[in-house]
Write an enzyme that holds these catalytic residues in place. Structure first.
Site, PDB file in Angstrom:
ATOM      1  N   ASN A 108       0.872  -1.180   0.000  1.00 34.70           N
ATOM      2  CA  ASN A 108       0.000   0.000   0.000  1.00 34.70           C
ATOM      3  C   ASN A 108       0.906   1.226   0.000  1.00 34.70           C
ATOM      4  O   ASN A 108       1.499   1.552   1.023  1.00 34.70           O
ATOM      5  CB  ASN A 108      -0.894  -0.039   1.256  1.00 34.70           C
ATOM      6  CG  ASN A 108      -1.735   1.224   1.403  1.00 34.70           C
ATOM      7  OD1 ASN A 108      -1.781   2.066   0.502  1.00 34.70           O
ATOM      8  ND2 ASN A 108      -2.401   1.352   2.544  1.00 34.70           N
ATOM      9  N   TRP A 109       0.998   1.865  -1.155  1.00 29.86           N
ATOM     10  CA  TRP A 109       1.917   3.007  -1.279  1.00 29.86           C
ATOM     11  C   TRP A 109       1.360   4.263  -0.609  1.00 29.86           C
ATOM     12  O   TRP A 109       2.054   5.269  -0.509  1.00 29.86           O
ATOM     13  CB  TRP A 109       2.217   3.287  -2.756  1.00 29.86           C
ATOM     14  CG  TRP A 109       3.083   2.243  -3.418  1.00 29.86           C
ATOM     15  CD1 TRP A 109       3.575   1.092  -2.846  1.00 29.86           C
ATOM     16  CD2 TRP A 109       3.576   2.245  -4.767  1.00 29.86           C
ATOM     17  NE1 TRP A 109       4.338   0.400  -3.749  1.00 29.86           N
ATOM     18  CE2 TRP A 109       4.351   1.082  -4.942  1.00 29.86           C
ATOM     19  CE3 TRP A 109       3.427   3.122  -5.851  1.00 29.86           C
ATOM     20  CZ2 TRP A 109       4.981   0.769  -6.149  1.00 29.86           C
ATOM     21  CZ3 TRP A 109       4.057   2.816  -7.064  1.00 29.86           C
ATOM     22  CH2 TRP A 109       4.817   1.659  -7.206  1.00 29.86           C
ATOM     23  N   LYS A 110       0.086   4.200  -0.213  1.00 30.64           N
ATOM     24  CA  LYS A 110      -0.582   5.367   0.415  1.00 30.64           C
ATOM     25  C   LYS A 110      -0.404   6.597  -0.491  1.00 30.64           C
ATOM     26  O   LYS A 110      -0.363   6.447  -1.706  1.00 30.64           O
ATOM     27  CB  LYS A 110      -0.054   5.564   1.841  1.00 30.64           C
ATOM     28  CG  LYS A 110      -0.186   4.272   2.676  1.00 30.64           C
ATOM     29  CD  LYS A 110       0.018   4.459   4.143  1.00 30.64           C
ATOM     30  CE  LYS A 110      -0.169   3.118   4.860  1.00 30.64           C
ATOM     31  NZ  LYS A 110      -0.036   3.219   6.306  1.00 30.64           N
ATOM     32  N   HIS A 158      -9.486   1.166   5.290  1.00 35.16           N
ATOM     33  CA  HIS A 158      -8.181   1.347   5.941  1.00 35.16           C
ATOM     34  C   HIS A 158      -8.365   2.279   7.140  1.00 35.16           C
ATOM     35  O   HIS A 158      -9.163   3.210   7.096  1.00 35.16           O
ATOM     36  CB  HIS A 158      -7.175   1.936   4.940  1.00 35.16           C
ATOM     37  CG  HIS A 158      -5.773   1.877   5.452  1.00 35.16           C
ATOM     38  ND1 HIS A 158      -5.299   2.780   6.381  1.00 35.16           N
ATOM     39  CD2 HIS A 158      -4.764   1.012   5.219  1.00 35.16           C
ATOM     40  CE1 HIS A 158      -4.038   2.455   6.680  1.00 35.16           C
ATOM     41  NE2 HIS A 158      -3.698   1.387   5.988  1.00 35.16           N
ATOM     42  N   GLU A 178      -6.693   4.641   8.180  1.00 36.88           N
ATOM     43  CA  GLU A 178      -6.472   6.066   7.899  1.00 36.88           C
ATOM     44  C   GLU A 178      -7.728   6.696   7.307  1.00 36.88           C
ATOM     45  O   GLU A 178      -8.002   7.880   7.533  1.00 36.88           O
ATOM     46  CB  GLU A 178      -5.244   6.227   6.982  1.00 36.88           C
ATOM     47  CG  GLU A 178      -3.966   5.965   7.770  1.00 36.88           C
ATOM     48  CD  GLU A 178      -2.805   5.407   6.971  1.00 36.88           C
ATOM     49  OE1 GLU A 178      -2.837   5.445   5.727  1.00 36.88           O
ATOM     50  OE2 GLU A 178      -1.852   4.915   7.612  1.00 36.88           O
ATOM     51  N   GLU A 180      -5.018  -4.871  10.808  1.00 33.60           N
ATOM     52  CA  GLU A 180      -3.965  -3.871  10.952  1.00 33.60           C
ATOM     53  C   GLU A 180      -4.200  -3.086  12.243  1.00 33.60           C
ATOM     54  O   GLU A 180      -4.971  -2.109  12.231  1.00 33.60           O
ATOM     55  CB  GLU A 180      -3.986  -2.897   9.769  1.00 33.60           C
ATOM     56  CG  GLU A 180      -3.726  -3.525   8.424  1.00 33.60           C
ATOM     57  CD  GLU A 180      -3.225  -2.505   7.407  1.00 33.60           C
ATOM     58  OE1 GLU A 180      -2.124  -2.694   6.898  1.00 33.60           O
ATOM     59  OE2 GLU A 180      -3.924  -1.506   7.158  1.00 33.60           O
ATOM     60  N   GLY A 239       2.895   2.270  10.799  1.00 37.00           N
ATOM     61  CA  GLY A 239       3.857   3.357  10.623  1.00 37.00           C
ATOM     62  C   GLY A 239       4.626   3.717  11.879  1.00 37.00           C
ATOM     63  O   GLY A 239       5.276   4.759  11.936  1.00 37.00           O
ATOM     64  N   SER A 288       3.704  -2.166  10.323  1.00 38.28           N
ATOM     65  CA  SER A 288       5.168  -2.213  10.500  1.00 38.28           C
ATOM     66  C   SER A 288       5.778  -3.553  10.103  1.00 38.28           C
ATOM     67  O   SER A 288       6.758  -3.993  10.715  1.00 38.28           O
ATOM     68  CB  SER A 288       5.550  -1.842  11.942  1.00 38.28           C
ATOM     69  OG  SER A 288       5.195  -0.492  12.215  1.00 38.28           O
TER      70      SER A 288
HETATM   71  P1  13P Z   1       3.185   0.348   7.666  1.00 35.87           P
HETATM   72  O1  13P Z   1       3.688  -0.928   7.045  1.00 35.87           O
HETATM   73  O2  13P Z   1       3.915   1.570   7.191  1.00 35.87           O
HETATM   74  O3  13P Z   1       3.108   0.249   9.150  1.00 35.87           O
HETATM   75  O4  13P Z   1       1.678   0.549   7.150  1.00 35.87           O
HETATM   76  C1  13P Z   1       0.798  -0.504   7.230  1.00 35.87           C
HETATM   77  C2  13P Z   1      -0.422  -0.141   6.490  1.00 35.87           C
HETATM   78  O5  13P Z   1      -1.159   0.745   6.875  1.00 35.87           O
HETATM   79  C3  13P Z   1      -0.696  -0.882   5.232  1.00 35.87           C
HETATM   80  O6  13P Z   1      -1.997  -0.662   4.788  1.00 35.87           O
END
Ligand code: 13P
Length: 249
Positions: free
Chosen positions: A8-10, A94, A96, A164, A170, A209
């Protein structure tokens, strides 16, 4: 079951650096894919990335979709549009988006249903906050999220569930294998209760992470059928180390 490792490149990447990253990943994929591999770039890059990953065996996904198939929803992206660009998957719910856009379980179920109508696999994300875990409510929270976010008609072919924990995203604070095992066993049980035998075949991903150093351990946990990777998916070497930890059976 064959694992799925999804990046997931966000909200990261412009065409130039994304093309470099895609090229580096494709070079690694040239030796074959040890498991299913998915990349979810920002919506602006999906078309470019579909071409960049062509013939690599790596599939593309969106990071979100609207619950409606089209209409007056300025700035949103509909599931059929993602399918039209060559996507096979879309992430919905997600944390976020739950946090920044106040997305409810009911809305996420509608988005997953929209993904299904468009022929996409919905990756439904769940996870408790740090406070919820500290209060001993992690199981109740993820269980309620799954019950509320799983749309009617979910099958192993159209649905993936990603656990997650919000506090692990993160932060470098990965959940312990024991914590992951506990939640994934619970999710599996609940999926079987909801879908019957099919519930055993819905892939369960862990995210939060995941990195090159912990992927082997996390992907070996019972009922972990892959990973949803954020930060490390932006680094081709790290991403490929995680992909290599994915099991083919
Ligand atoms: P990280 O791997 O940066 O913790 O992010 C996880 C994530 O939100 C994947 O969707």
């Amino acid at each position: 079951m064959r694992s799925l490792v999804a990046g997931n490149w966000k909200m990261n990447g412009l065409a130039s650096d994304a093309l470099d990253r895609a090229q580096a990943i494709c070079a690694k994929a040239g030796d074959g894919l040890p498991c299913d591999v998915l990349v979810c770039p920002p919506a602006t890059l999906i078309g470019t990335m579909t071409r960049a990953f062509q013939d690599s065996g790596i599939t593309l996904g969106g990071q979100d979709c609207h619950a409606e198939d089209s209409g007056a929803y300025t700035g949103d992206v509909a599931a059929p549009m993602l399918a039209d660009l060559g996507c096979s998957h879309v992430i919905v719910g997600h944390s976020e988006r739950r946090r920044d856009h106040a997305e409810s379980d009911a809305l996420i179920a509608s988005k997953a249903a929209a993904a299904h109508r468009a022929g996409l696999v919905a990756i439904i994300c769940l996870g408790e906050s740090a406070t919820e875990r500290e209060e001993g409510r992690a199981s109740d929270v993820v269980s309620a999220q799954l019950a509320g976010s799983l749309p009617p008609g979910a099958t192993p072919d159209n649905t993936v569930v990603a656990y997650e924990p919000v506090w692990a995203i993160g932060t470098g604070n990965t959940a312990t294998p024991a914590d992951v095992a506990e939640i994934h066993a619970l999710l599996r049980q609940q999926l079987v209760a909801a879908l019957g035998e099919d519930g055993n075949n819905v892939r369960l991903l862990y995210g939060g992470s995941v990195n090159a150093g912990n992927a082997d351990e996390l992907l070996a946990v019972d009922h972990v059928n892959g990973a949803l990777v954020g930060g490390a998916s932006l680094k081709p070497d790290d991403f490929w180390a995680i992909v290599s930890a994915g099991r083919s059976a």
